[in-house]
Scaffold this motif. Structure first.
Motif, PDB file in Angstrom:
ATOM      1  N   THR A   3       0.832  -1.210   0.000  1.00 48.29           N
ATOM      2  CA  THR A   3       0.000   0.000   0.000  1.00 48.29           C
ATOM      3  C   THR A   3       0.862   1.254   0.000  1.00 48.29           C
ATOM      4  O   THR A   3       0.585   2.222  -0.730  1.00 48.29           O
ATOM      5  N   THR A   4       1.912   1.240   0.799  1.00 47.68           N
ATOM      6  CA  THR A   4       2.818   2.395   0.857  1.00 47.68           C
ATOM      7  C   THR A   4       3.497   2.627  -0.487  1.00 47.68           C
ATOM      8  O   THR A   4       3.620   3.768  -0.947  1.00 47.68           O
ATOM      9  N   ALA A   5       3.930   1.533  -1.123  1.00 50.07           N
ATOM     10  CA  ALA A   5       4.597   1.655  -2.422  1.00 50.07           C
ATOM     11  C   ALA A   5       3.658   2.250  -3.468  1.00 50.07           C
ATOM     12  O   ALA A   5       4.047   3.129  -4.248  1.00 50.07           O
ATOM     13  N   LEU A   6       2.426   1.778  -3.487  1.00 45.06           N
ATOM     14  CA  LEU A   6       1.437   2.316  -4.431  1.00 45.06           C
ATOM     15  C   LEU A   6       1.185   3.797  -4.183  1.00 45.06           C
ATOM     16  O   LEU A   6       1.104   4.600  -5.117  1.00 45.06           O
ATOM     17  N   THR A   7       1.063   4.156  -2.908  1.00 41.53           N
ATOM     18  CA  THR A   7       0.768   5.552  -2.558  1.00 41.53           C
ATOM     19  C   THR A   7       1.914   6.482  -2.944  1.00 41.53           C
ATOM     20  O   THR A   7       1.699   7.523  -3.565  1.00 41.53           O
ATOM     21  N   PHE A   8       3.140   6.094  -2.585  1.00 45.07           N
ATOM     22  CA  PHE A   8       4.287   6.941  -2.899  1.00 45.07           C
ATOM     23  C   PHE A   8       4.494   7.061  -4.403  1.00 45.07           C
ATOM     24  O   PHE A   8       4.793   8.146  -4.924  1.00 45.07           O
ATOM     25  N   GLY A   9       4.365   5.946  -5.113  1.00 45.84           N
ATOM     26  CA  GLY A   9       4.517   5.985  -6.563  1.00 45.84           C
ATOM     27  C   GLY A   9       3.449   6.840  -7.220  1.00 45.84           C
ATOM     28  O   GLY A   9       3.736   7.654  -8.104  1.00 45.84           O
ATOM     29  N   GLY A  10       2.202   6.675  -6.767  1.00 46.14           N
ATOM     30  CA  GLY A  10       1.107   7.466  -7.322  1.00 46.14           C
ATOM     31  C   GLY A  10       1.258   8.944  -7.027  1.00 46.14           C
ATOM     32  O   GLY A  10       1.023   9.793  -7.894  1.00 46.14           O
ATOM     33  N   ASN A  11       1.685   9.263  -5.803  1.00 49.81           N
ATOM     34  CA  ASN A  11       1.871  10.670  -5.431  1.00 49.81           C
ATOM     35  C   ASN A  11       2.932  11.341  -6.292  1.00 49.81           C
ATOM     36  O   ASN A  11       2.775  12.499  -6.704  1.00 49.81           O
ATOM     37  N   LEU A  12       4.003  10.633  -6.566  1.00 48.45           N
ATOM     38  CA  LEU A  12       5.087  11.206  -7.362  1.00 48.45           C
ATOM     39  C   LEU A  12       4.613  11.524  -8.770  1.00 48.45           C
ATOM     40  O   LEU A  12       4.906  12.597  -9.319  1.00 48.45           O
ATOM     41  N   PHE A  13       3.851  10.622  -9.350  1.00 50.03           N
ATOM     42  CA  PHE A  13       3.364  10.835 -10.721  1.00 50.03           C
ATOM     43  C   PHE A  13       2.306  11.935 -10.767  1.00 50.03           C
ATOM     44  O   PHE A  13       2.382  12.862 -11.570  1.00 50.03           O
ATOM     45  N   VAL A  14       1.316  11.834  -9.880  1.00 45.93           N
ATOM     46  CA  VAL A  14       0.203  12.788  -9.895  1.00 45.93           C
ATOM     47  C   VAL A  14       0.684  14.189  -9.561  1.00 45.93           C
ATOM     48  O   VAL A  14       0.226  15.179 -10.161  1.00 45.93           O
ATOM     49  N   THR A  15       1.616  14.308  -8.625  1.00 44.31           N
ATOM     50  CA  THR A  15       2.105  15.628  -8.224  1.00 44.31           C
ATOM     51  C   THR A  15       2.772  16.346  -9.385  1.00 44.31           C
ATOM     52  O   THR A  15       2.476  17.522  -9.660  1.00 44.31           O
ATOM     53  N   VAL A  16       3.661  15.646 -10.085  1.00 43.04           N
ATOM     54  CA  VAL A  16       4.395  16.277 -11.186  1.00 43.04           C
ATOM     55  C   VAL A  16       3.453  16.651 -12.329  1.00 43.04           C
ATOM     56  O   VAL A  16       3.498  17.767 -12.866  1.00 43.04           O
ATOM     57  N   THR A  17       2.581  15.722 -12.727  1.00 34.25           N
ATOM     58  CA  THR A  17       1.666  16.006 -13.830  1.00 34.25           C
ATOM     59  C   THR A  17       0.666  17.100 -13.458  1.00 34.25           C
ATOM     60  O   THR A  17       0.323  17.949 -14.279  1.00 34.25           O
ATOM     61  N   SER A  18       0.216  17.088 -12.215  1.00 32.59           N
ATOM     62  CA  SER A  18      -0.781  18.081 -11.796  1.00 32.59           C
ATOM     63  C   SER A  18      -0.217  19.492 -11.802  1.00 32.59           C
ATOM     64  O   SER A  18      -0.940  20.455 -12.080  1.00 32.59           O
ATOM     65  N   ILE A  19       1.075  19.622 -11.501  1.00 28.81           N
ATOM     66  CA  ILE A  19       1.698  20.950 -11.495  1.00 28.81           C
ATOM     67  C   ILE A  19       1.499  21.625 -12.855  1.00 28.81           C
ATOM     68  O   ILE A  19       1.079  22.784 -12.949  1.00 28.81           O
TER      69      ILE A  19
ATOM     70  N   VAL B 102      14.164  11.100  -4.799  1.00 31.13           N
ATOM     71  CA  VAL B 102      13.080  11.839  -4.157  1.00 31.13           C
ATOM     72  C   VAL B 102      12.815  11.345  -2.743  1.00 31.13           C
ATOM     73  O   VAL B 102      12.673  12.141  -1.809  1.00 31.13           O
ATOM     74  N   TYR B 103      12.753  10.018  -2.565  1.00 34.01           N
ATOM     75  CA  TYR B 103      12.305   9.475  -1.289  1.00 34.01           C
ATOM     76  C   TYR B 103      13.437   9.035  -0.350  1.00 34.01           C
ATOM     77  O   TYR B 103      13.287   9.038   0.859  1.00 34.01           O
ATOM     78  N   GLU B 104      14.585   8.636  -0.932  1.00 35.50           N
ATOM     79  CA  GLU B 104      15.685   8.174  -0.065  1.00 35.50           C
ATOM     80  C   GLU B 104      16.653   9.314   0.266  1.00 35.50           C
ATOM     81  O   GLU B 104      17.129   9.438   1.396  1.00 35.50           O
TER      82      GLU B 104
END
Length: 260
Positions: free
Chosen positions: A177-193, A251-253
């Protein structure tokens, strides 16, 4: 103008309040539907947080309606900066008492309310007036809600996909669940900008061309938008495909963590 916007604010306030009350009452059902398989303690916390933050449904709706009004009048800087008080509130809460999830839930709700309140002075300055009544038969409001149907369906599909991802992830190995959330956030955040920035500036102009009946300018503007988005997002997608591990690590590490 005043009657239309007043009626729109009133109706959204009414429906948003009713939906929020339904969400508060049926919070346990929503929690079990979206996040099945949680322990009893976690379920209790999730239900409480849902009830605390469900009023943001109302505040978010009113906030972006107000932001739309500001954009029509060219107040792009203010409409783009409304999240600053929200972010400062959350950061302050994390610094003072970051381990208190209940406090952060209240701050999240309060932060969305602040985003609405900081816009009201400008709306009043633009001489908008609000009337204490609701007209459910207002033709302009009815047309707006009809036009919202395909947009809501499109946005609902994205949210449905996210819910399905999280629901099934609870039955998979720990960390999924964490992996899905972090991956989704990274994609959605950049595209949404890029998408949000583009739409914020373009939509008022597009609306004006439609009001003027200038269909040629509408077509030209839409072509320019799609070309610009493709120029920005296509290279980003290619970059993500070939350098996904490096991007996640950066980004995350940040050199301070490992992938374990």
């Amino acid at each position: 103008r005043n009657e239309y916007l007043s009626n729109l604010f009133a109706q959204i306030t009414l429906w948003g309040t009713l939906l929020s009350l339904v969400g508060i009452v049926f919070a346990p059902v929503l929690t079990n539907l979206i996040a099945p398989g949680l322990s009893e303690d976690v379920v209790g916390l999730a239900v409480l947080l849902t009830r605390i933050m469900i009023p943001t449904l109302l505040f978010v709706s009113l906030t972006y309606l107000a932001a739309g009004v500001l954009q029509v009048h060219g107040h792009f800087l203010l409409s783009a900066s409304i999240s600053i008080p929200f972010n400062l509130l959350i950061i302050g809460g994390l610094l003072i008492k970051g381990e208190d999830l209940i406090l952060l839930g209240y701050l999240t709700t309060l932060g969305w309310l602040l985003q609405l309140l900081v816009q009201l002075p400008v709306i009043i300055k633009e001489r908008y007036r609000f009337f204490p009544r609701i007209n459910f038969k207002n033709e302009h409001t009815m047309l707006l809600f009809k036009g919202l149907v395909p947009i809501l369906l499109g946005n609902s599909l994205l949210q449905l996909c996210l819910i399905i991802d999280r629901t099934f992830a609870f039955n998979l190995e720990e960390g999924t669940t964490t992996a899905l959330t972090f991956g989704g956030n990274l994609f959605v955040t950049v595209t949404s900008i890029f998408i949000v920035a583009m739409s914020t500036v373009v939509f008022p102009r597009l609306a004006q061309y439609c009001l003027d009946g200038d269909h040629e300018q509408v077509r030209t503007l839409l072509k320019t938008i799609f070309k610009t988005l493709l120029f920005i997002l296509l290279p980003y997608l290619i970059l993500v495909i070939f350098y996904n591990r490096e991007i996640i690590s950066l980004v995350y590490e940040r050199g301070a963590f490992t992938d374990k």
